[in-house]
Design a protein around this motif. Structure first.
Motif, PDB file in Angstrom:
ATOM      1  N   VAL A   1       0.653  -1.198  -0.080  1.00  0.00           N
ATOM      2  CA  VAL A   1       0.183   0.024   0.088  1.00  0.00           C
ATOM      3  C   VAL A   1       0.605   1.014   0.167  1.00  0.00           C
ATOM      4  O   VAL A   1       0.634   2.148  -0.688  1.00  0.00           O
ATOM      5  CB  VAL A   1      -0.806   0.328   1.374  1.00  0.00           C
ATOM      6  CG1 VAL A   1      -2.220   1.274   1.269  1.00  0.00           C
ATOM      7  CG2 VAL A   1      -1.772  -0.722   1.122  1.00  0.00           C
ATOM      8  N   LEU A   2       1.958   1.260   0.583  1.00  0.00           N
ATOM      9  CA  LEU A   2       2.364   1.896   1.125  1.00  0.00           C
ATOM     10  C   LEU A   2       4.311   2.523   0.149  1.00  0.00           C
ATOM     11  O   LEU A   2       4.982   1.176   1.413  1.00  0.00           O
ATOM     12  CB  LEU A   2       3.479   2.783   2.037  1.00  0.00           C
ATOM     13  CG  LEU A   2       1.984   2.513   3.800  1.00  0.00           C
ATOM     14  CD1 LEU A   2       1.914   2.769   4.613  1.00  0.00           C
ATOM     15  CD2 LEU A   2       0.685   3.913   2.951  1.00  0.00           C
TER      16      LEU A   2
ATOM     17  N   ALA B   1      -6.849  -0.371   6.078  1.00  0.00           N
ATOM     18  CA  ALA B   1      -4.886   0.468   5.021  1.00  0.00           C
ATOM     19  C   ALA B   1      -4.962   0.903   5.456  1.00  0.00           C
ATOM     20  O   ALA B   1      -3.188   0.718   6.189  1.00  0.00           O
ATOM     21  CB  ALA B   1      -5.479   0.162   3.992  1.00  0.00           C
ATOM     22  N   THR B   2      -4.828   2.340   5.233  1.00  0.00           N
ATOM     23  CA  THR B   2      -4.464   3.620   6.203  1.00  0.00           C
ATOM     24  C   THR B   2      -5.641   4.518   7.360  1.00  0.00           C
ATOM     25  O   THR B   2      -5.010   5.374   7.553  1.00  0.00           O
ATOM     26  CB  THR B   2      -4.295   4.577   5.150  1.00  0.00           C
ATOM     27  OG1 THR B   2      -5.821   5.025   4.686  1.00  0.00           O
ATOM     28  CG2 THR B   2      -3.466   4.028   3.828  1.00  0.00           C
TER      29      THR B   2
ATOM     30  N   CYS C   1      -4.544  -4.657   2.015  1.00  0.00           N
ATOM     31  CA  CYS C   1      -4.792  -3.574   2.739  1.00  0.00           C
ATOM     32  C   CYS C   1      -3.586  -3.485   3.169  1.00  0.00           C
ATOM     33  O   CYS C   1      -3.062  -2.442   3.724  1.00  0.00           O
ATOM     34  CB  CYS C   1      -6.060  -3.741   3.730  1.00  0.00           C
ATOM     35  SG  CYS C   1      -5.653  -4.716   5.100  1.00  0.00           S
ATOM     36  N   ALA C   2      -3.043  -4.646   3.731  1.00  0.00           N
ATOM     37  CA  ALA C   2      -1.670  -4.797   4.398  1.00  0.00           C
ATOM     38  C   ALA C   2      -2.056  -4.092   6.031  1.00  0.00           C
ATOM     39  O   ALA C   2      -0.596  -3.714   6.583  1.00  0.00           O
ATOM     40  CB  ALA C   2      -0.411  -3.248   3.814  1.00  0.00           C
ATOM     41  N   ALA C   3      -2.880  -4.630   6.831  1.00  0.00           N
ATOM     42  CA  ALA C   3      -3.045  -3.748   8.313  1.00  0.00           C
ATOM     43  C   ALA C   3      -1.809  -4.816   8.136  1.00  0.00           C
ATOM     44  O   ALA C   3      -1.144  -4.898   9.572  1.00  0.00           O
ATOM     45  CB  ALA C   3      -4.434  -4.349   8.693  1.00  0.00           C
ATOM     46  N   CYS C   4      -1.697  -6.316   7.927  1.00  0.00           N
ATOM     47  CA  CYS C   4      -1.272  -7.436   8.720  1.00  0.00           C
ATOM     48  C   CYS C   4       1.206  -6.819   8.376  1.00  0.00           C
ATOM     49  O   CYS C   4       1.098  -6.638   9.910  1.00  0.00           O
ATOM     50  CB  CYS C   4      -0.732  -8.712   8.272  1.00  0.00           C
ATOM     51  SG  CYS C   4      -0.650  -9.149   6.593  1.00  0.00           S
TER      52      CYS C   4
ATOM     53  N   GLY D   1       5.797  -9.141   4.338  1.00  0.00           N
ATOM     54  CA  GLY D   1       5.160  -8.674   5.470  1.00  0.00           C
ATOM     55  C   GLY D   1       4.413 -10.135   5.661  1.00  0.00           C
ATOM     56  O   GLY D   1       4.734 -10.760   5.174  1.00  0.00           O
ATOM     57  N   PRO D   2       3.581 -10.545   6.898  1.00  0.00           N
ATOM     58  CA  PRO D   2       2.995 -11.780   6.868  1.00  0.00           C
ATOM     59  C   PRO D   2       1.847 -12.370   6.163  1.00  0.00           C
ATOM     60  O   PRO D   2       2.388 -13.920   5.497  1.00  0.00           O
ATOM     61  CB  PRO D   2       1.907 -11.382   8.440  1.00  0.00           C
ATOM     62  CG  PRO D   2       3.028 -10.190   8.920  1.00  0.00           C
ATOM     63  CD  PRO D   2       2.898  -9.867   7.715  1.00  0.00           C
TER      64      PRO D   2
END
Lengths: 195, 459
Positions: B152-153, B261-262, B309-312, B333-334
């Motif tokens: 996402v970033l 996500a953000t 979303c990349a929250a993880c 990431g995870p």
């Protein structure tokens, strides 16, 4: 066997046991939709003006034109509608447009998004390529959340439709928020109370 | 195979050499995680939405082939051409074929992790087609010939001075001007010209709706729309798991996606594409590339529920302190650590070990993927298949012996506590990886068991 057949066959072979599709709820809330919408939109970098009728919007439009700015006027209730002139314009001709006014169809209080249909813009590029975007919505068209919004819209009614929530933005440089990325630098919403 | 375990940790130690930057990375992503919490807590129905999203995805996976056929039929009726690609190479060849037919040489692309997974840019460059990544973060990393470090970033590993130097070199911006507005506007100017002068546009797909044959693309910058609407050819690429059954389900997913996500309530643009505009050709490429295998792995099929979303990422203590590039996979990431071994077990055997298994990823996942359990499951498989490395295997064996016998366990605890008191340098030294970036605590005089026994005697 074509790739299509191979993929479908291997999915069918590997798919898990059937689970049911859940029923949706609309999670409706009893809140002042207008003030929630204004609060959310302002929070995501948009500007909002509540007006009684279209006269005030007209005054604003005249002000912009008096400044010599190039304006596309796509609000059917207002004088000077010229959106159809640009329905087939090429990107290079639209790049110089300063301000665009369009009708919004449904506005969502929880996230400040406004559903804009292809028939409201005629040319898909217009709300993205202009420097400043103005969307006019009727107060009665504000709904609480996305579930209520999808109940009211038909996503394939036109070939294209978009939820627009605020001006374009980015935080890709060191997480510093910049309003105005590739799309419009600003978004202003007029909520018309009587319409 | 001794090297496998070390890959991620070796790369992470390089990332950690710049301590100030690593701390900034850690804190900034934690700040994004905190914004996610704030957004989630504003909705009383948040947990109900996660349940719904998870159930909709579960159901869709269980009838995926049928929904894909329904989607294809509707899309064809809408005047959109649907292509099927079994692997990355076929995906690239299909796209090249479309571009070649139209003699398209310049392509603008908005963010699509699938095209990163398939290494489309390299493929097209080798065929004399230039691709410009138009998401600002992706544009920055493309100019630097790097990979995105976050889905996402994409440029979260960089600081303003890096972007300033890169833009000075490639876009001729003022040397040393680090102002983010100046830099963003400079890129805006260049990229707007690219949108207008390109021959074709490529976008990703966030959600594809089976009942209508349309797809939704979410951006904040407006780059996907500028590219797609300014060009005569629009190619949208999707992994086949992007499908959802109905339009009404978008309500659930769009409420969850950006909040997770953000922390924004929704992206600026959620664009619904159904039919090409007048005079335009619209193509959709549906990609497998190992996904059907993952669907058949009972323990890992859930990873296909991911909505990217990349929250993880943002919550993961290992990701935050090791940076996306140390994962050497298009999705880091995870969640990337679960997806990657499916693509190449040998190459990615280190990734499921890049986790503390704390479970924070699972707790924030908007579609309730049991991420940390899947990481643990991969470890079982990888150790069995011999990808664990000899050191890890030996230490695990020692640990198993100790944990299996109460006598040895209690004795080794005593020795350990004694050692730490009498010879603290024996553990507080640079040879012990657990001592890096941490102070070890004072060892307690007695174990819990000893304390409990003593206390009961006194009572």
């Amino acid at each position: 066997m074509s790739s299509r057949e191979q993929i479908l066959a291997s999915i069918k072979q590997n798919r898990p046991t059937l689970t049911p599709l859940p029923d949706l709820q609309s999670f409706d809330v009893d809140i002042d939709l207008k003030s929630k919408f204004v609060e959310t939109l302002t929070g995501i970098g948009g500007m909002c003006t509540i007006v009684n009728d279209f006269e005030t919007v007209k005054d604003y439009l005249l002000e912009q034109q008096a400044k010599g700015l190039s304006v596309i006027q796509g609000v059917t209730e207002l004088e000077g509608y010229n959106l159809n002139t640009y329905s087939h314009s090429h990107a290079s001709n639209l790049e110089t447009i300063d301000t665009v006014l369009i009708n919004g169809h449904i506005a969502v209080a929880e996230n400040g998004a406004i559903w804009v249909r292809e028939k409201d813009i005629l040319n898909r590029l217009i709300p993205f390529i202009c420097q400043n975007l103005i969307i006019v919505i009727a107060q009665k068209d504000i709904v609480a959340n996305m579930h209520k919004a999808y109940e009211k819209i038909t996503i394939d009614e036109d070939g294209y439709g978009v939820f627009i929530a605020g001006p374009s933005k980015t935080a890709d440089i060191e997480q510093s928020l910049v309003i105005g990325a590739h799309g419009p630098l600003s978004l202003k919403v007029f909520i018309v109370q009587q319409s | 195979m001794n090297k496998t375990i070390e890959d991620h940790s070796k790369a992470a130690s390089v990332f950690l050499q710049d301590e100030q930057r690593a701390t900034w990375h850690d804190e900034t992503l934690w700040f994004v995680r905190a914004k996610r919490d704030k957004a989630a807590h504003q909705l009383p129905e948040w947990e109900a939405l996660r349940d719904l999203a998870s159930q909709i995805k579960d159901h869709t996976l269980s009838r995926l082939d049928e929904y894909l056929v329904q989607f294809e039929t509707k899309a064809n009726e809408n005047g959109v051409t649907v292509h099927w690609a079994n692997d990355a190479d076929e995906h690239n060849r299909i796209i090249h074929g479309i571009l070649k037919k139209h003699n398209a040489k310049n392509v603008v692309k908005s963010k699509s992790m699938l095209t990163e997974e398939c290494q489309l840019n390299h493929y097209l460059r080798d065929h004399d087609i230039s691709v410009v990544d138009t998401d600002l973060g992706e544009y920055i990393v493309q100019l630097r010939e790097e990979q995105p470090s976050h889905i996402v970033l994409p440029a979260i590993h960089l600081k303003k001075e890096d972007v300033s130097n890169t833009f000075h070199k490639h876009l001729n911006t003022e040397k040393g001007n680090k102002d983010e507005v100046y830099l963003t506007r400079s890129a805006r100017k260049v990229l707007r010209q690219k949108f207008i002068t390109a021959d074709a546009a490529i976008t990703g797909v966030n959600f594809a709706v089976a009942e209508t044959g349309g797809f939704v693309v979410c951006t904040n910058e407006g780059n996907a729309d500028l590219g797609a609407h300014a060009n005569k050819i629009h190619i949208a690429c999707m992994g086949f798991e992007k499908i959802i059954p109905k339009a009404e389900h978008l309500g659930v997913f769009l409420r969850l996606l950006t909040r997770s996500a953000t922390g924004q309530p929704i992206t600026t643009y959620s664009s619904h594409f159904h039919r090409p505009k007048e005079g335009q050709e619209m193509h959709i490429v549906i990609v497998n590339n190992g996904r059907a295998n993952q669907l058949g792995r009972k323990d890992f099929k859930n990873s296909l529920k991911c909505i990217r979303c990349a929250a993880c990422f943002n919550t993961c203590p290992v990701y935050r302190r090791s940076g996306g590039h140390s994962y050497h996979n298009s999705v880091a990431g995870p969640i990337g650590s679960i997806l990657a071994p499916n693509l190449d077990m040998r190459k990615n055997a280190d990734l499921p070990f890049a986790s503390t298994l704390c479970g924070s990823c699972t707790n924030v996942c908007p579609v309730k993927i049991n991420i940390h359990e899947q990481l643990w499951n991969w470890r079982q498989i990888l150790m069995k298949e011999g990808y664990g490395g000899t050191a890890k295997k030996a230490s695990m064996k020692v640990m198993a012996t100790v944990l299996a016998s109460p006598t040895i366990y209690s004795l080794s605890g005593k020795i350990g506590r004694g050692m730490m008191r009498i010879m603290p340098w024996s553990v507080n030294n640079k040879l012990n990886p657990w001592y890096k970036h941490r102070e070890l605590p004072e060892p307690p005089k007695q174990s819990f068991t000893e304390w409990y026994k003593k206390k009961r005697k006194h009572e």
